[in-house]
Enzyme design. Structure first.
Site, short mmCIF file in Angstrom:
data_model
loop_
_atom_site.label_atom_id
_atom_site.label_comp_id
_atom_site.label_asym_id
_atom_site.label_seq_id
_atom_site.Cartn_x
_atom_site.Cartn_y
_atom_site.Cartn_z
N ASP A 16 10.72 8.08 -8.00
CA ASP A 16 10.41 6.42 -7.30
C ASP A 16 11.39 5.36 -7.05
OD1 ASP A 16 7.41 7.53 -8.28
OD2 ASP A 16 7.10 5.66 -9.19
N ASP A 54 5.01 7.08 -5.97
CA ASP A 54 4.11 6.21 -5.67
C ASP A 54 3.69 6.24 -4.43
OD1 ASP A 54 3.18 4.70 -8.58
OD2 ASP A 54 3.57 3.47 -7.91
N HIS A 60 -5.96 -0.82 -4.47
CA HIS A 60 -5.79 -0.40 -5.89
C HIS A 60 -6.12 -0.58 -7.38
CE1 HIS A 60 -3.30 2.75 -8.59
NE2 HIS A 60 -4.10 3.16 -8.70
N HIS A 89 1.72 -2.89 -4.56
CA HIS A 89 3.62 -1.94 -4.32
C HIS A 89 3.16 -0.84 -3.45
CE1 HIS A 89 1.77 -0.97 -8.00
NE2 HIS A 89 2.93 0.52 -8.02
N LYS A 114 1.77 10.15 -6.69
CA LYS A 114 1.21 10.12 -7.32
C LYS A 114 0.44 8.59 -7.71
CE LYS A 114 5.12 8.24 -10.13
NZ LYS A 114 4.47 6.85 -10.36
N CYS A 159 7.76 4.33 -15.15
CA CYS A 159 7.15 5.82 -14.34
C CYS A 159 8.10 6.36 -14.89
CB CYS A 159 7.27 5.29 -13.32
SG CYS A 159 5.71 4.86 -12.43
C1 VGL Z 1 5.53 1.51 -11.30
C2 VGL Z 1 4.89 0.25 -11.92
C3 VGL Z 1 3.88 0.09 -11.06
C4 VGL Z 1 7.22 2.32 -11.63
C5 VGL Z 1 4.83 2.47 -10.66
O1 VGL Z 1 7.31 3.53 -10.80
O2 VGL Z 1 7.70 2.13 -12.96
N1 VGL Z 1 5.69 0.58 -12.06
N2 VGL Z 1 3.69 1.46 -10.49
ZN ZN Z 2 2.31 1.66 -9.11
#
Ligand code: VGL
Ligand code: ZN
Length: 210
Positions: A16, A54, A60, A89, A114, A159
């Site tokens: 990510d 992500d 969502h 996001h 994902k 993540c």
């Molecule tokens: C993530 C919060 C929401 C991450 C992704 O990549 O750690 N954190 N979505």
């Molecule tokens: Zn996310």
């Protein structure tokens, strides 16, 4: 091809490294962009480089804006358990969902997206938050004969941690390169994440040991 220190049975999983998680992004991780040069360097050492992204549909379930009266960083009970709510996001196809512009992406052989299902989040690159739905990544790694996985990216305590723990659960020897990650760190989440990773048998390493 130049000699790679980590060959066919190893993979670097870059988690990510996207605009939403970098300074100026909707869910900026402090220092999120600082790790990009280091990750670019690490990726030169690996024959197998895999990126995660992500990638959420609009509206969502993990977005606070999808729930009346809820604010980012509050929690909500969902059918699969507690869900932290986030600012919108990494909306699929948006600039926030793009990789950081300086991340070297051309060496990656696979991009795993994902969090693609409207009603289920997925911090993990392996198994969604319902703890049942697979992304297919374990099958892919197994099909290639990959046994060891190194992780770097964002965010350490979400993540990266969930992906590392699930990599162990899927039977891979697993390493997290701590200085090639940055954390969100809310309510002790970073300390808790390292404890859970250690308990799962994830090895914590520094980039100068890689
Ligand atoms: C993530 C919060 C929401 C991450 C992704 O990549 O750690 N954190 N979505
Ligand atoms: Zn996310």
């Amino acid at each position: 091809m130049p000699l790679k220190r980590y060959g066919a049975d190893c993979a670097l999983l870059v988690v990510d490294v996207q605009n939403s998680f970098c300074p100026g992004g909707e869910l900026a991780v402090p220092g999120g962009d600082e790790i990009v040069p280091l990750i670019n360097h690490l990726s030169l050492l690996f024959e197998n480089v895999i990126l995660t992204q992500d990638w959420h549909p609009r509206g969502h379930v993990s977005f606070a804006s999808s729930h009346a009266g809820k604010q980012p960083f509050q929690s909500l009970e969902l059918p699969y358990g507690a869900q932290t709510l986030w600012p919108d996001h990494c909306v699929a196809g948006s600039r926030g969902a793009d990789f950081h512009p300086e991340l070297e992406t051309e060496r990656a052989r696979l991009v795993v997206r994902k969090g693609i299902h409207a009603q289920v989040d997925s911090y993990s690159a392996f198994v969604e938050a319902d703890r049942t739905t697979l992304t297919g990544l374990a099958g892919y790694l197994n099909a290639l004969g990959i046994k060891k996985v190194w992780l770097a990216g964002l965010a350490t305590d979400f993540c990266v941690a969930w992906s590392a723990i699930d990599a162990r659960a899927a039977g891979f020897e697993t390493f997290v390169v701590e200085d090639a990650c940055r954390a969100i760190d809310i309510d002790g989440s970073l300390v808790e994440a390292w404890a859970k990773m250690r308990q799962a048998g994830v090895k914590r390493v520094r980039s100068d040991e890689v």
